[in-house]
Design a protein around this motif. Structure first.
Motif, PDB file in Angstrom:
ATOM      1  N   VAL B  72       5.723 -14.801   9.041  1.00 20.91           N
ATOM      2  CA  VAL B  72       5.577 -16.060   8.303  1.00 20.91           C
ATOM      3  C   VAL B  72       6.073 -15.803   6.886  1.00 20.91           C
ATOM      4  O   VAL B  72       5.321 -15.372   6.028  1.00 20.91           O
ATOM      5  N   PRO B  73       7.336 -16.040   6.628  1.00 23.33           N
ATOM      6  CA  PRO B  73       7.864 -15.604   5.330  1.00 23.33           C
ATOM      7  C   PRO B  73       7.209 -16.256   4.129  1.00 23.33           C
ATOM      8  O   PRO B  73       7.356 -15.785   3.025  1.00 23.33           O
ATOM      9  N   LEU B  74       6.424 -17.303   4.321  1.00 17.91           N
ATOM     10  CA  LEU B  74       5.915 -18.018   3.158  1.00 17.91           C
ATOM     11  C   LEU B  74       4.577 -17.533   2.629  1.00 17.91           C
ATOM     12  O   LEU B  74       4.108 -18.021   1.614  1.00 17.91           O
ATOM     13  N   ALA B  75       3.935 -16.610   3.326  1.00 26.48           N
ATOM     14  CA  ALA B  75       2.673 -16.092   2.785  1.00 26.48           C
ATOM     15  C   ALA B  75       2.925 -15.525   1.389  1.00 26.48           C
ATOM     16  O   ALA B  75       3.916 -14.849   1.159  1.00 26.48           O
ATOM     17  N   VAL B  76       2.049 -15.830   0.432  1.00 29.58           N
ATOM     18  CA  VAL B  76       2.239 -15.335  -0.933  1.00 29.58           C
ATOM     19  C   VAL B  76       0.988 -14.644  -1.451  1.00 29.58           C
ATOM     20  O   VAL B  76      -0.135 -15.054  -1.167  1.00 29.58           O
ATOM     21  N   THR B  77       1.210 -13.596  -2.227  1.00 29.65           N
ATOM     22  CA  THR B  77       0.103 -12.893  -2.866  1.00 29.65           C
ATOM     23  C   THR B  77      -0.554 -13.826  -3.872  1.00 29.65           C
ATOM     24  O   THR B  77       0.127 -14.468  -4.670  1.00 29.65           O
ATOM     25  N   THR B  78      -1.874 -13.902  -3.846  1.00 29.53           N
ATOM     26  CA  THR B  78      -2.542 -14.652  -4.905  1.00 29.53           C
ATOM     27  C   THR B  78      -3.225 -13.708  -5.874  1.00 29.53           C
ATOM     28  O   THR B  78      -3.386 -14.026  -7.034  1.00 29.53           O
ATOM     29  N   ASN B  79      -3.609 -12.539  -5.409  1.00 33.52           N
ATOM     30  CA  ASN B  79      -4.362 -11.613  -6.257  1.00 33.52           C
ATOM     31  C   ASN B  79      -4.169 -10.196  -5.766  1.00 33.52           C
ATOM     32  O   ASN B  79      -4.177  -9.951  -4.571  1.00 33.52           O
ATOM     33  N   LEU B  80      -3.990  -9.278  -6.688  1.00 28.16           N
ATOM     34  CA  LEU B  80      -3.939  -7.854  -6.318  1.00 28.16           C
ATOM     35  C   LEU B  80      -4.672  -7.074  -7.393  1.00 28.16           C
ATOM     36  O   LEU B  80      -4.450  -7.280  -8.589  1.00 28.16           O
ATOM     37  N   SER B  81      -5.565  -6.186  -6.959  1.00 23.17           N
ATOM     38  CA  SER B  81      -6.310  -5.366  -7.899  1.00 23.17           C
ATOM     39  C   SER B  81      -6.189  -3.921  -7.454  1.00 23.17           C
ATOM     40  O   SER B  81      -6.452  -3.606  -6.298  1.00 23.17           O
ATOM     41  N   ILE B  82      -5.768  -3.051  -8.368  1.00 19.48           N
ATOM     42  CA  ILE B  82      -5.524  -1.662  -7.979  1.00 19.48           C
ATOM     43  C   ILE B  82      -6.240  -0.710  -8.929  1.00 19.48           C
ATOM     44  O   ILE B  82      -6.273  -0.934 -10.146  1.00 19.48           O
ATOM     45  N   ASN B  83      -6.847   0.323  -8.362  1.00 17.98           N
ATOM     46  CA  ASN B  83      -7.420   1.419  -9.137  1.00 17.98           C
ATOM     47  C   ASN B  83      -6.579   2.670  -8.908  1.00 17.98           C
ATOM     48  O   ASN B  83      -6.350   3.055  -7.758  1.00 17.98           O
ATOM     49  N   PHE B  84      -6.159   3.282  -9.990  1.00 16.19           N
ATOM     50  CA  PHE B  84      -5.406   4.521  -9.900  1.00 16.19           C
ATOM     51  C   PHE B  84      -6.397   5.670 -10.018  1.00 16.19           C
ATOM     52  O   PHE B  84      -7.167   5.732 -10.983  1.00 16.19           O
ATOM     53  N   LEU B  85      -6.401   6.548  -9.038  1.00 23.32           N
ATOM     54  CA  LEU B  85      -7.472   7.534  -8.918  1.00 23.32           C
ATOM     55  C   LEU B  85      -7.052   8.949  -9.298  1.00 23.32           C
ATOM     56  O   LEU B  85      -7.800   9.682  -9.925  1.00 23.32           O
ATOM     57  N   ARG B  86      -5.855   9.358  -8.871  1.00 23.42           N
ATOM     58  CA  ARG B  86      -5.399  10.724  -9.115  1.00 23.42           C
ATOM     59  C   ARG B  86      -3.889  10.713  -9.291  1.00 23.42           C
ATOM     60  O   ARG B  86      -3.216   9.793  -8.848  1.00 23.42           O
ATOM     61  N   LYS B  87      -3.386  11.759  -9.878  1.00 23.37           N
ATOM     62  CA  LYS B  87      -1.946  11.872 -10.077  1.00 23.37           C
ATOM     63  C   LYS B  87      -1.265  12.177  -8.743  1.00 23.37           C
ATOM     64  O   LYS B  87      -1.627  13.155  -8.082  1.00 23.37           O
ATOM     65  N   PRO B  88      -0.309  11.374  -8.331  1.00 20.21           N
ATOM     66  CA  PRO B  88       0.381  11.665  -7.067  1.00 20.21           C
ATOM     67  C   PRO B  88       1.305  12.870  -7.243  1.00 20.21           C
ATOM     68  O   PRO B  88       1.696  13.211  -8.358  1.00 20.21           O
ATOM     69  N   ARG B  89       1.674  13.490  -6.161  1.00 11.60           N
ATOM     70  CA  ARG B  89       2.613  14.600  -6.215  1.00 11.60           C
ATOM     71  C   ARG B  89       4.023  14.069  -6.401  1.00 11.60           C
ATOM     72  O   ARG B  89       4.399  13.020  -5.876  1.00 11.60           O
ATOM     73  N   ALA B  90       4.820  14.830  -7.110  1.00 12.54           N
ATOM     74  CA  ALA B  90       6.193  14.397  -7.387  1.00 12.54           C
ATOM     75  C   ALA B  90       7.125  14.719  -6.230  1.00 12.54           C
ATOM     76  O   ALA B  90       8.235  14.193  -6.139  1.00 12.54           O
ATOM     77  N   ASP B  91       6.669  15.579  -5.314  1.00 12.77           N
ATOM     78  CA  ASP B  91       7.565  16.072  -4.263  1.00 12.77           C
ATOM     79  C   ASP B  91       7.219  15.544  -2.877  1.00 12.77           C
ATOM     80  O   ASP B  91       7.645  16.100  -1.870  1.00 12.77           O
ATOM     81  N   ARG B  92       6.450  14.469  -2.824  1.00 10.58           N
ATOM     82  CA  ARG B  92       6.086  13.891  -1.529  1.00 10.58           C
ATOM     83  C   ARG B  92       6.209  12.382  -1.580  1.00 10.58           C
ATOM     84  O   ARG B  92       6.005  11.775  -2.623  1.00 10.58           O
ATOM     85  N   ARG B  93       6.468  11.788  -0.440  1.00 10.47           N
ATOM     86  CA  ARG B  93       6.421  10.335  -0.352  1.00 10.47           C
ATOM     87  C   ARG B  93       5.003   9.832  -0.656  1.00 10.47           C
ATOM     88  O   ARG B  93       4.026  10.566  -0.491  1.00 10.47           O
ATOM     89  N   VAL B  94       4.904   8.598  -1.092  1.00 10.85           N
ATOM     90  CA  VAL B  94       3.581   7.962  -1.160  1.00 10.85           C
ATOM     91  C   VAL B  94       3.424   7.089   0.082  1.00 10.85           C
ATOM     92  O   VAL B  94       4.366   6.406   0.499  1.00 10.85           O
ATOM     93  N   VAL B  95       2.233   7.135   0.656  1.00 11.02           N
ATOM     94  CA  VAL B  95       1.986   6.506   1.943  1.00 11.02           C
ATOM     95  C   VAL B  95       0.752   5.621   1.817  1.00 11.02           C
ATOM     96  O   VAL B  95      -0.269   6.062   1.290  1.00 11.02           O
ATOM     97  N   ALA B  96       0.863   4.386   2.285  1.00 10.30           N
ATOM     98  CA  ALA B  96      -0.255   3.442   2.182  1.00 10.30           C
ATOM     99  C   ALA B  96      -0.789   3.103   3.561  1.00 10.30           C
ATOM    100  O   ALA B  96      -0.007   2.819   4.476  1.00 10.30           O
TER     101      ALA B  96
END
Lengths: 136, 136, 136, 136
Positions: B72-96
């Motif tokens: 459904v291409p029309l779904a839209v974000t209304t709100n996003l809240s993010i907490n950054f917890l730790r420093k990610p590694r520079a040599d790896r992909r980030v995975v959600a």
């Protein structure tokens, strides 16, 4: 405290991929940061992508803090919350106005209003918290 | 419901600039989305930039919804809240990894955990709300 | 580290108006806190009022931190974000399960799932950040 | 549209436990809501408890919406995010000023600034989203 030119230089060095530019540094401590809108920022249908606005909010907060405490590259975002309010225009830059609500010893909290340039109604609103290193 | 291949095709069409890829589509409805980490995602000092993680969280939420309701291409974000917890590694992909907490008629709410690939401790956590069009 | 009994005693002393009780203190660091639901918590129509769930989330986060760092009355909430997902039942307690995502030197971040007691689907989800005093 | 008196009557009927009162209904759509501060709102040390401010934020948002759309008891909070900025005074009421950022067909989004009465610096800032029933 850093000048607009120094902050823009820092922005290009620290966020080399960012296309944000600092446009205004106001006496009351608020800053205005802009991001171009072109092919790379649009999704099919002519919507400015959400991550462009999140990037803009994050950079605006960072710059508002640096404008007050001096250039401290280690400040890190701890929290960002954004509400998307209206569809931005595809043919205008997105412009963020950020003001700090609190600048404490270890935390800074700010709010960001994002507009399509020249429009009156905001397209998004964000609040964010940055941790400031103690030994600076 | 769409397959992993169909969702990846859609992702490339709808977010042409995005470098996210859908990696897993689990039976319990959770999805795993990855983003490469290279020069373009790093800031000086070797930190993965915050906006990369916000982009990943936004895309993961979107894909988790489409996996449930169809494309459904029309779904839209209304709100996003993010907490950054730790420093990610520079040599790896980030995975959600994203799972929906609620899928209502007009709103979907989900949570996203972000990791440096192969690590146990999360680097960020986000929650977000999408508005779903009524007439689909 | 404090026992369940010590934390409940502290809760009554520090939040004398609160009707929350700590029910479980798990080995993985998660805590379970409950709030009764009666006349004082209901709005017309039989909905548990939002502030009751916000109170519960805030207390659960606080207790989860104290369970890890010892009883430090000065820790303060800096941010709380809550999503309301479903209507809670009017005839059951609301129960929060909280787990910390990060326990740093100066900040703790946790998430809270809230349920009507005995039900499977969550009624709300919150994340929150507490500032921890440096000199404790 | 409802008057200040009608909204206060509704408040007492719908949130019988609430001690909030609507103080102002401004032409630009903003509302001012106050909450007394006494024994029941304080924690040891003289801090106004966080849940009191969350309650105030939630009620102020609700009233700002009703002031615009008329009294619709079914509107429900979907999301509330609050930043605590400074310690409120123990000897003053807490007062919230709320303004809507968006009033759509199905969602309303607003922001709330909370002050200790008569002070200039805000003690908290919240943003929230309410779902508005379609068939009203």
């Amino acid at each position: 405290m850093p000048t607009l030119q120094e902050l823009n230089d820092f922005l290009r060095a620290e966020f080399p991929q960012s296309r944000c530019t600092l446009e205004e540094l106001d006496d009351d401590g608020s800053v205005v940061v802009a991001h171009p809108v072109g092919e790379a920022e649009l999704r099919p249908g002519g919507t400015v992508s959400g991550p462009v606005m999140m990037t803009l909010a994050d950079v605006a907060l960072y710059i508002a803090i640096l404008a007050k405490i001096g250039i401290v590259p280690l400040a890190v975002t701890t929290n960002l919350s954004i509400n998307f309010l209206r569809k931005p225009r595809a043919d205008r830059r997105v412009v963020a106005r950020c003001r700090l609500m609190k600048l404490g010893k270890s935390l800074a909290v700010g709010e960001v209003w994002i507009f399509s340039e020249g429009e009156e109604e905001p397209v998004a609103h964000a609040t964010g918290t940055y941790a400031i290193p103690r030994d600076r």
